[in-house]
Design a protein around this motif. Structure first.
Motif, mmCIF file in Angstrom:
data_model
loop_
_atom_site.group_PDB
_atom_site.id
_atom_site.type_symbol
_atom_site.label_atom_id
_atom_site.label_comp_id
_atom_site.label_asym_id
_atom_site.label_seq_id
_atom_site.Cartn_x
_atom_site.Cartn_y
_atom_site.Cartn_z
ATOM 1 N N VAL A 440 23.846 151.800 70.684
ATOM 2 C CA VAL A 440 24.562 151.519 69.433
ATOM 3 C C VAL A 440 24.903 150.032 69.354
ATOM 4 C CG1 VAL A 440 26.682 151.942 68.140
ATOM 5 C CG2 VAL A 440 25.464 153.858 69.185
ATOM 6 N N VAL A 441 25.422 149.480 70.450
ATOM 7 C CA VAL A 441 25.761 148.057 70.468
ATOM 8 C C VAL A 441 24.513 147.203 70.279
ATOM 9 C CG1 VAL A 441 26.703 146.194 71.893
ATOM 10 C CG2 VAL A 441 27.777 148.454 71.927
ATOM 11 N N ARG A 442 23.427 147.578 70.932
ATOM 12 C CA ARG A 442 22.198 146.766 70.915
ATOM 13 C C ARG A 442 21.548 146.747 69.549
ATOM 14 N NH1 ARG A 442 18.632 143.563 71.167
ATOM 15 N NH2 ARG A 442 16.845 143.496 72.568
ATOM 16 N N PHE A 443 21.572 147.867 68.833
ATOM 17 C CA PHE A 443 20.766 147.972 67.615
ATOM 18 C C PHE A 443 21.596 148.136 66.346
ATOM 19 C CE2 PHE A 443 18.055 149.793 71.051
ATOM 20 C CZ PHE A 443 17.166 148.727 71.124
ATOM 21 N N MET A 444 22.899 147.847 66.428
ATOM 22 C CA MET A 444 23.741 147.948 65.236
ATOM 23 C C MET A 444 23.271 146.996 64.141
ATOM 24 S SD MET A 444 26.209 149.289 63.612
ATOM 25 C CE MET A 444 26.919 150.281 64.921
ATOM 26 N N ALA A 445 22.823 145.806 64.509
ATOM 27 C CA ALA A 445 22.405 144.833 63.497
ATOM 28 C C ALA A 445 21.230 145.352 62.683
ATOM 29 C CB ALA A 445 22.034 143.506 64.172
ATOM 30 N N ALA A 446 20.303 146.073 63.313
ATOM 31 C CA ALA A 446 19.154 146.609 62.587
ATOM 32 C C ALA A 446 19.594 147.648 61.564
ATOM 33 C CB ALA A 446 18.153 147.217 63.572
ATOM 34 N N ALA A 447 20.513 148.531 61.950
ATOM 35 C CA ALA A 447 21.007 149.537 61.012
ATOM 36 C C ALA A 447 21.797 148.898 59.878
ATOM 37 C CB ALA A 447 21.865 150.554 61.751
ATOM 38 N N LEU A 448 22.619 147.894 60.207
ATOM 39 C CA LEU A 448 23.376 147.197 59.166
ATOM 40 C C LEU A 448 22.458 146.497 58.178
ATOM 41 C CD1 LEU A 448 26.441 145.593 60.983
ATOM 42 C CD2 LEU A 448 26.507 147.056 58.967
ATOM 43 N N GLY A 449 21.397 145.883 58.688
ATOM 44 C CA GLY A 449 20.461 145.207 57.802
ATOM 45 C C GLY A 449 19.803 146.165 56.822
ATOM 46 N N ALA A 450 19.408 147.343 57.306
ATOM 47 C CA ALA A 450 18.788 148.336 56.421
ATOM 48 C C ALA A 450 19.782 148.845 55.385
ATOM 49 C CB ALA A 450 18.241 149.498 57.252
ATOM 50 N N TYR A 451 21.041 149.095 55.817
ATOM 51 C CA TYR A 451 22.046 149.589 54.878
ATOM 52 C C TYR A 451 22.373 148.549 53.809
ATOM 53 C CZ TYR A 451 26.523 151.136 53.024
ATOM 54 O OH TYR A 451 27.534 151.503 52.174
ATOM 55 N N GLU A 452 22.567 147.320 54.218
ATOM 56 C CA GLU A 452 22.940 146.281 53.255
ATOM 57 C C GLU A 452 21.791 145.951 52.315
ATOM 58 O OE1 GLU A 452 24.289 143.123 55.697
ATOM 59 O OE2 GLU A 452 26.256 144.037 56.086
ATOM 60 N N GLY A 453 20.544 146.090 52.810
ATOM 61 C CA GLY A 453 19.413 145.879 51.917
ATOM 62 C C GLY A 453 19.390 146.875 50.778
ATOM 63 N N GLY A 454 19.761 148.124 51.048
ATOM 64 C CA GLY A 454 19.832 149.120 49.984
ATOM 65 C C GLY A 454 21.094 149.015 49.165
ATOM 66 N N GLN A 455 22.189 148.586 49.779
ATOM 67 C CA GLN A 455 23.470 148.501 49.078
ATOM 68 C C GLN A 455 23.436 147.490 47.934
ATOM 69 O OE1 GLN A 455 26.994 146.730 50.971
ATOM 70 N NE2 GLN A 455 27.967 148.733 50.831
ATOM 71 N N SER A 456 22.572 146.491 48.055
ATOM 72 C CA SER A 456 22.486 145.492 46.990
ATOM 73 C C SER A 456 22.003 146.093 45.675
ATOM 74 C CB SER A 456 21.546 144.359 47.424
ATOM 75 O OG SER A 456 20.244 144.858 47.667
ATOM 76 N N THR A 457 21.395 147.287 45.714
ATOM 77 C CA THR A 457 20.925 147.933 44.482
ATOM 78 C C THR A 457 22.018 148.734 43.785
ATOM 79 O OG1 THR A 457 20.196 149.916 45.677
ATOM 80 C CG2 THR A 457 18.611 148.105 45.464
ATOM 81 N N VAL A 458 23.176 148.914 44.441
ATOM 82 C CA VAL A 458 24.288 149.661 43.839
ATOM 83 C C VAL A 458 25.191 148.668 43.123
ATOM 84 C CG1 VAL A 458 26.182 151.265 44.257
ATOM 85 C CG2 VAL A 458 24.153 151.334 45.715
ATOM 86 N N HIS A 459 25.192 148.704 41.795
ATOM 87 C CA HIS A 459 25.952 147.729 41.017
ATOM 88 C C HIS A 459 27.447 147.968 41.175
ATOM 89 C CE1 HIS A 459 27.221 145.224 37.620
ATOM 90 N NE2 HIS A 459 26.014 144.686 37.683
ATOM 91 N N ALA A 460 28.212 146.884 41.141
ATOM 92 C CA ALA A 460 29.669 146.982 41.285
ATOM 93 C C ALA A 460 30.297 147.818 40.176
ATOM 94 C CB ALA A 460 30.285 145.581 41.299
ATOM 95 N N ASN A 461 29.659 147.863 38.987
ATOM 96 C CA ASN A 461 30.203 148.673 37.881
ATOM 97 C C ASN A 461 30.244 150.154 38.242
ATOM 98 O OD1 ASN A 461 30.505 146.384 36.356
ATOM 99 N ND2 ASN A 461 28.592 146.641 35.213
#
Length: 563
Positions: A440-461
């Motif tokens: 989990v410690v080693r690969f957290m950045a990879a999971a965060l990158g995938a999540y944030e890449g998709g999160q940018s498609t969710v508009h704040a509205n």
């Protein structure tokens, strides 16, 4: 009409606000718990190293530390230069030039990413070592004896660098290709109009504009290089990664292992900081008011043949040749993939990878959603601390976890024996949960990158609308974010799953007794010079590694079709 009292009208709003605050606190608690867990190995390594006394580090400094430092530095420089040259060159050719097979190479150049470097090392040793196919055939054809000719030594620093370059250049290739695709043709054409030839325009305009992406790709390759244990260990190259494992297991010197781990941790973090500082405040923008894609220059004759050869060599050496070698080795081995023993190896690997992927992704969702709910320095710091593990080699994380948890287990056992006469033994150390925590410690950045890449498609509205309708943070996450982010989450899950399947140093140090994985079995057989047997688990690891590569190839293919 029945009138509603002010107190009744305000009640839902107050309830909604209370639910919002409670939900935010829960996500904040989970996010900071994950961040501190990711920080724990680094702090533990530093404390263990600084409290271990100076005798060990003095001995290391007088004996092996200079060799570890120089070898690691040489390996990093060779891999950085090799991945930069191949990755940027291939990205420029398939993006800015048109030649036979260009569309095929756009996808094929990603394929070596499926191989761990240590698997490539096994394949090329089988081919190029003294008893290997190539040298045996050479002696049979020429009649030479072992001392009658010179042949490059594959088990060397240069050999390890080549293995790492062949599997890591796709990081640079993918990021550089994306950067070149996003560049407008205006600046390049302006340079040509001012008298620069194609090479000077590339060197002075296109490459500097792509520098942030290229630097990120090279940094990823370098981080993987200093974290590698399987390749350098098998080739007998003495780096910090091999030194940590040797100190811990062969010499039983935990203080020395912690001090070597601190040196490697410092080196890794220094590289990350140096890259960030060198970039400074530089920013790159498209020239002109609109983005005009550059039409690929058509290559013919010798130029086209050279482009085909330059793109074919990395694919041939990084994927096709090792795949053929492993298949041949597997056919000659006596290993039965369907035997009870190998099924147990596969079950162990899948269990660890599945647990680690699910927990890592869940933690990444909490971290990313907390930053979405409460953007600012506090949530940003939690997010940043959680990413640090990717810059830390698996061996360092393993040492950083086993030291505090072994101390806790021993202290608890002593207390229970003294107070109640009960032996608790090692509750956490030696369990799969500590190993999962390392993943989990080693690969957290990879999971965060995938999540944030998709999160940018969710508009704040969408968030504002959900809050106005009384949704709590949990409801907003479950009903809005997760359904939209499902493709990105599945991609992140798959990436972490495959990374865990390939991880070797942390698994070797932290695995429970008699709990072996496919990676451990391949390493053990190769260390015993049973390369044919090592090919079978290596092929399974490679086949699993192809899954995210196929996803990447599909994305690359879609981008190519839009051009």
């Amino acid at each position: 009409m029945t009138e509603t009292s002010p107190s009744t009208a305000l009640k839902p709003n107050r309830t909604s606000k209370r639910a919002q605050r409670q939900g935010s606190r829960v996500f904040a608690g989970v996010a900071w718990g994950v961040a501190l867990a990711c920080l724990l190995p680094m702090v533990a390594v530093a404390i263990a190293a600084l409290t271990g006394g100076t005798d060990t580090i003095s001995h290391l400094a007088a004996t092996v530390l200079p060799e570890y430092s120089l070898t690691t530095l040489y390996l990093v420089l060779l891999v950085a230069f090799g991945t930069l040259l191949i990755g940027v060159g291939a990205a420029w050719l398939v993006t800015m030039c048109d030649f036979p097979g260009r569309r095929l190479f756009e996808v094929a150049l990603v394929l070596p990413l499926a191989f761990p470097a240590y698997v490539l090392a096994y394949a090329y040793t089988f081919l190029l070592d003294h008893p290997g196919i190539v040298q045996t055939t050479l002696r049979n054809v020429t009649g030479w004896g072992p001392r009658d000719y010179w042949f490059p030594e594959i088990r060397s620093l240069g050999g390890a660098a080549i293995m790492l370059i062949l599997v890591l250049y796709p990081y640079v290739y993918l990021l550089a290709r994306a950067a070149f695709l996003q560049q407008s043709a205006s600046a390049f054409l302006a340079a040509r109009a001012l008298g620069d030839n194609s090479w000077r325009a590339f060197w002075r305009v296109s490459l500097p504009m792509a520098r942030p992406a290229v630097a990120s790709g090279v940094l990823l390759a370098v981080m993987e290089t200093i974290a590698d244990y399987g390749t350098v260990s098998y080739f007998g190259v003495q780096t910090f990664a091999t030194g940590i494992y040797t100190s811990w297991f062969s010499m039983g010197d935990r203080a020395g292992a912690a001090q070597l781990a601190l040196c490697l941790l410092s080196f890794a973090l220094l590289l990350a900081v140096a890259e960030r500082v060198s970039r400074g405040r530089a920013r790159y923008h498209h020239a002109g008011k609109r983005h005009d894609g550059m039409a690929p220059a058509e290559l013919k004759g010798i130029a086209a043949g050279g482009a085909v050869a330059l793109c074919a060599v990395p694919v041939l050496l990084g994927f096709l040749v090792p795949l053929a070698a492993l298949a041949l080795m597997g056919l000659e081995s006596e290993q039965d993939l369907l035997s009870r023993r190998y099924i147990a190896f596969l079950q162990n690997s899948v269990t660890l990878a599945g647990l680690a992927a699910l927990i890592t992704l869940g933690a990444a969702v909490c971290l990313g959603f907390y930053q979405r709910l409460r953007p600012g320095r506090i949530s940003g710091m939690a997010n940043y601390l959680s990413r640090l593990g990717y810059a830390v080699p698996g061996g360092v994380i393993a040492v950083g976890l086993i030291v505090p948890f072994a101390t806790f287990d021993n202290a608890l056992d002593a207390f229970m024996r003294e107070q109640f006469g009960i032996r608790t033994g090692l509750l956490i150390t030696g369990s799969i949960w500590l190993l999962v925590m390392a993943y989990v410690v080693r690969f957290m950045a990879a999971a965060l990158g995938a999540y944030e890449g998709g999160q940018s498609t969710v508009h704040a509205n969408m968030d504002a609308a959900a809050r106005s309708l009384g949704q709590s943070p949990f409801g907003m996450l479950r009903r809005i974010h997760l359904p939209i982010l499902t493709p990105s989450l599945l991609t992140g899950l798959l990436i972490v799953f495959v990374d865990v399947m390939k991880e070797l140093p942390a698994t070797l140090i932290l695995r429970p007794f008699n709990f072996d994985t496919l990676a451990v079995q391949a390493h053990r057989l190769a260390a015993d010079e049973r390369l044919e047997g090592a090919a079978v688990p290596s092929l399974v690891i490679m086949a699993v590694g192809l899954l995210p590569v196929i996803l990447i190839c599909r994305q690359v293919g879609r981008q190519a079709n839009r051009r």
